[in-house]
Design a protein around this motif. Structure first.
Motif, PDB file in Angstrom:
ATOM      1  N   PHE A 233      37.333   1.583   8.924  1.00  0.00           N
ATOM      2  CA  PHE A 233      36.993   2.977   9.194  1.00  0.00           C
ATOM      3  C   PHE A 233      37.641   3.431  10.502  1.00  0.00           C
ATOM      4  CE2 PHE A 233      34.176   6.327  10.775  1.00  0.00           C
ATOM      5  CZ  PHE A 233      33.837   7.055   9.646  1.00  0.00           C
ATOM      6  N   LEU A 234      37.568   2.577  11.514  1.00  0.00           N
ATOM      7  CA  LEU A 234      38.155   2.893  12.816  1.00  0.00           C
ATOM      8  C   LEU A 234      39.671   2.960  12.759  1.00  0.00           C
ATOM      9  CD1 LEU A 234      35.941   0.511  14.968  1.00  0.00           C
ATOM     10  CD2 LEU A 234      35.777   3.000  14.924  1.00  0.00           C
ATOM     11  N   GLU A 236      41.562   3.781  10.173  1.00  0.00           N
ATOM     12  CA  GLU A 236      41.946   5.012   9.484  1.00  0.00           C
ATOM     13  C   GLU A 236      41.844   6.220  10.394  1.00  0.00           C
ATOM     14  OE1 GLU A 236      40.450   7.639   5.609  1.00  0.00           O
ATOM     15  OE2 GLU A 236      39.838   5.540   5.826  1.00  0.00           O
ATOM     16  N   ARG A 237      40.921   6.177  11.335  1.00  0.00           N
ATOM     17  CA  ARG A 237      40.704   7.308  12.232  1.00  0.00           C
ATOM     18  C   ARG A 237      41.390   7.149  13.578  1.00  0.00           C
ATOM     19  NH1 ARG A 237      37.544   6.902   8.359  1.00  0.00           N
ATOM     20  NH2 ARG A 237      36.504   8.695   7.423  1.00  0.00           N
ATOM     21  N   GLY A 319      47.275   4.713  15.475  1.00  0.00           N
ATOM     22  CA  GLY A 319      46.257   5.554  16.044  1.00  0.00           C
ATOM     23  C   GLY A 319      46.567   6.214  17.365  1.00  0.00           C
ATOM     24  N   GLY A 323      41.167  10.180  17.364  1.00  0.00           N
ATOM     25  CA  GLY A 323      40.497  10.420  16.091  1.00  0.00           C
ATOM     26  C   GLY A 323      41.434  10.541  14.918  1.00  0.00           C
ATOM     27  N   GLY A 324      42.702  10.174  15.092  1.00  0.00           N
ATOM     28  CA  GLY A 324      43.625  10.310  13.976  1.00  0.00           C
ATOM     29  C   GLY A 324      44.720   9.261  13.990  1.00  0.00           C
ATOM     30  N   ASP A 325      45.269   8.998  12.804  1.00  0.00           N
ATOM     31  CA  ASP A 325      46.420   8.109  12.662  1.00  0.00           C
ATOM     32  C   ASP A 325      47.373   8.740  11.663  1.00  0.00           C
ATOM     33  OD1 ASP A 325      48.059   5.860  13.000  1.00  0.00           O
ATOM     34  OD2 ASP A 325      47.203   4.902  11.221  1.00  0.00           O
ATOM     35  N   CYS A 326      48.154   9.689  12.135  1.00  0.00           N
ATOM     36  CA  CYS A 326      49.047  10.464  11.278  1.00  0.00           C
ATOM     37  C   CYS A 326      50.075   9.562  10.606  1.00  0.00           C
ATOM     38  CB  CYS A 326      49.751  11.522  12.113  1.00  0.00           C
ATOM     39  SG  CYS A 326      51.018  12.439  11.220  1.00  0.00           S
ATOM     40  N   ALA A 366      47.875  14.541  15.627  1.00  0.00           N
ATOM     41  CA  ALA A 366      47.557  13.122  15.841  1.00  0.00           C
ATOM     42  C   ALA A 366      48.832  12.277  15.865  1.00  0.00           C
ATOM     43  CB  ALA A 366      46.616  12.624  14.752  1.00  0.00           C
TER      44      ALA A 366
END
Length: 560
Positions: A233-234, A236-237, A319, A323-326, A366
């Motif tokens: 989860f982490l 991906e974000r 990441g 809060g993002g991993d484009c 991101a």
């Protein structure tokens, strides 16, 4: 985990596992791959090269600052924890080497009062950081914690700031820090040193967060999403760099430490093949619209493929830590020859599914924040940065605008202009608009023979100025988007030739040409000190517009 002398019950799949088999498998369930907790000593043993482990005994006394009792005096609880674990506190430290890189390691142990952060734990972690600073060594921290130890109240709370300052001292010294998140890591540890490493690695399924899921669910009365607060989860974000199975962790951590901690200048002794064309007259003429068509060919190597072809020891890092991993920006660390580098680039794909998965190479905010984070990492470690450009532009969506697309591009441009390390950019396909320039403010900007670089796509220009998108070929010629024209204009410093038939006809040869071109540029830049690099980079971009017609005549890549 429930244990008996000879058997263990996996909490993930409920399989009963023979304890000796589990030990041989480093605590990983052979049925489902779930990770059993390791003790601090087991972590030190797992990470250390043979015969390299040297324990660090800082002899930190444990205190009872509040005289706390919750039915049982705190001093008694400490005594019980020491008896049960054989440890003085919830962390062990050692000097050791990981895949031949000497490091200092602090490993936490959840068995000792939930791995809670006490004054003694904070002091021990801080002393480990100070030892790494004194010895000029990387620091690795393995976390397992429920948070700040409540029995020490606000004194325990202060350890968050204290350890964060210790990590900052290592940042200021340019020393590598890495954090390994194991299950669970919560509260004050999660909100301090656990997330302050240059690289953050998590074990599969590890739970991580500031507030625990039960607290969150009870407070906000909402159903939590599947996999909430797990390592995956982490990832991906965008909060962790990678999730590594325990069997791979030592090797992958060692790769990161090796790249960050050592620079092998012997690479400069291996001259690169001189492949870059610097005279526009030697670049084959190509109709600009044909260049556009070739630059967009789906058979051309993607950035990820170039990284695999040109780098050794490549490790992708994920990441933006916000809060993002484009997926439209990929990057990481590796070695170009023997030279450690940080690499960043736009990622497309070959099929409709791959293109959609990477948003057709159009980054959102991101993506640029991830690129900026990797650039700052390069500056701290003193490593050159290589960027590969292949994008139709930054993502023009509502979400991107709401997240500050223009702001993040502007900040990335400013960051690159001041970065104190060598920067080399290669435009490998499309280079369109500020979305391309955002990772192309470099000391040397190269372009592949069949690539393009432009302020806007020819179709966009035609629609706006000609009021007809069918006029795109005319717009391409007017914009002079082809490599030869760009070299004449002085926008690029050189052209990387492509194999007969283009990069799409022979990916391996295209990769070799790109590799040699970058190596030659980095070798030429290696002798420049940071102040000179920044001054010359700023001067390079300062001249555009000073005398547009004379730019090519005064530029090293232009005709004389």
């Amino acid at each position: 985990m429930t244990t008996r002398p000879d058997w263990a019950l996996c909490r993930h799949c409920r399989a009963v596992v023979y304890a000796k088999r589990l030990a041989r498998n480093h605590g990983v369930c052979p049925q489902c791959g779930g990770c059993f907790p390791l003790t601090a000593q087991e972590w030190l043993d797992l990470l250390a090269d043979p015969e390299s482990l040297r324990p660090l005994d800082f002899d930190v006394p444990a205190g009872d600052p509040l005289g706390f009792a919750d039915g049982v005096p705190y001093a008694q609880r400490l005594a019980q924890a020491r008896h049960a674990t054989g440890m003085a506190e919830a962390v062990l430290c050692a000097r050791l080497s990981i895949v031949d890189t000497p490091v200092v390691v602090a490993a936490m142990d959840f068995r000792f009062m939930g791995g809670s952060l006490s004054a003694a734990v904070g002091e021990t972690v801080t002393r480990a950081a100070e030892t790494a600073l004194a010895d000029r060594l990387p620091l690795v921290i393995v976390t397992a914690s429920g948070g700040v130890r409540m029995q020490e109240g606000v004194v325990g709370l202060m350890q968050m700031a204290k350890t964060a300052q210790a990590m900052q001292a290592l940042d200021d010294a340019g020393l590598v820090t890495a954090c390994v998140l194991t299950d669970p890591t919560y509260g004050g540890v999660a909100a301090s040193y656990a997330m302050l490493g240059d690289v953050v690695i998590a074990e599969p399924g590890a739970r991580f967060g500031f507030a625990g899921p039960r607290v969150i669910a009870q407070t906000i009365k909402q159903e939590l999403p599947p996999g909430f607060q797990t390592a995956e989860f982490l990832l991906e974000r965008g909060f962790v760099d990678l999730v590594a199975p325990r069997a791979q962790l030592r090797e992958r951590l060692g790769r990161v430490l090796s790249v960050g901690a050592r620079r092998d200048t012997a690479a400069n002794l291996c001259p690169a093949e001189q492949v870059v064309i610097r005279d526009p007259e030697q670049v084959p003429e190509l109709d600009p619209w044909e260049a556009v068509r070739r630059a967009r060919h789906l058979g051309r190597p993607t950035t990820a493929e170039y990284f695999r072809m040109i780098l050794d020891d490549f490790e992708e890092l994920h990441g933006d830590r916000v809060g993002g991993d484009c997926p439209a920006i990929v990057g990481g660390i590796g070695r170009l020859g023997r030279e450690p580098v940080v690499v960043i680039g736009h990622q497309k794909g070959h099929t409709p599914a791959e293109l959609a998965a990477h948003n057709f190479g159009m980054p959102n905010p991101a993506g640029y924040r991830k690129a900026a984070r990797l650039m700052r990492l390069a500056a701290k470690w003193g490593l050159p940065v290589v960027t590969l450009v292949d994008t139709p532009g930054a993502y023009p969506g509502v979400d991107a605008e709401l997240q500050g697309q223009a702001t993040v591009i502007a900040e990335t441009l400013r960051l690159m202009g001041a970065l104190p390390v060598p920067l080399v950019t290669v435009v490998t396909g499309e280079g369109c608009s500020g979305g391309a320039l955002a990772i192309a403010v470099a000391d040397r900007v190269l372009i592949m023979e069949n690539a393009i670089y432009t302020v806007i796509s020819p179709e966009g220009c035609a629609a706006i100025l000609w009021k007809d998108s069918a006029a795109a070929p005319t717009a391409a010629r007017a914009l002079r988007v082809d490599a030869r024209s760009l070299l004449e204009l002085g926008v690029v410093d050189g052209v990387v030739p492509e194999p007969p038939g283009g990069a799409e006809s022979d990916n391996n040869r295209a990769g070799t040409l790109v590799r040699e071109a970058i190596r030659a540029e980095l070798a030429d830049l290696a002798a420049r000190d940071p102040a000179r690099l920044v001054a010359e980079r700023r001067a390079r971009f300062r001249r555009f517009g000073g005398d547009v017609n004379a730019a090519a005549l005064t530029h090293p890549g232009g005709s004389q």
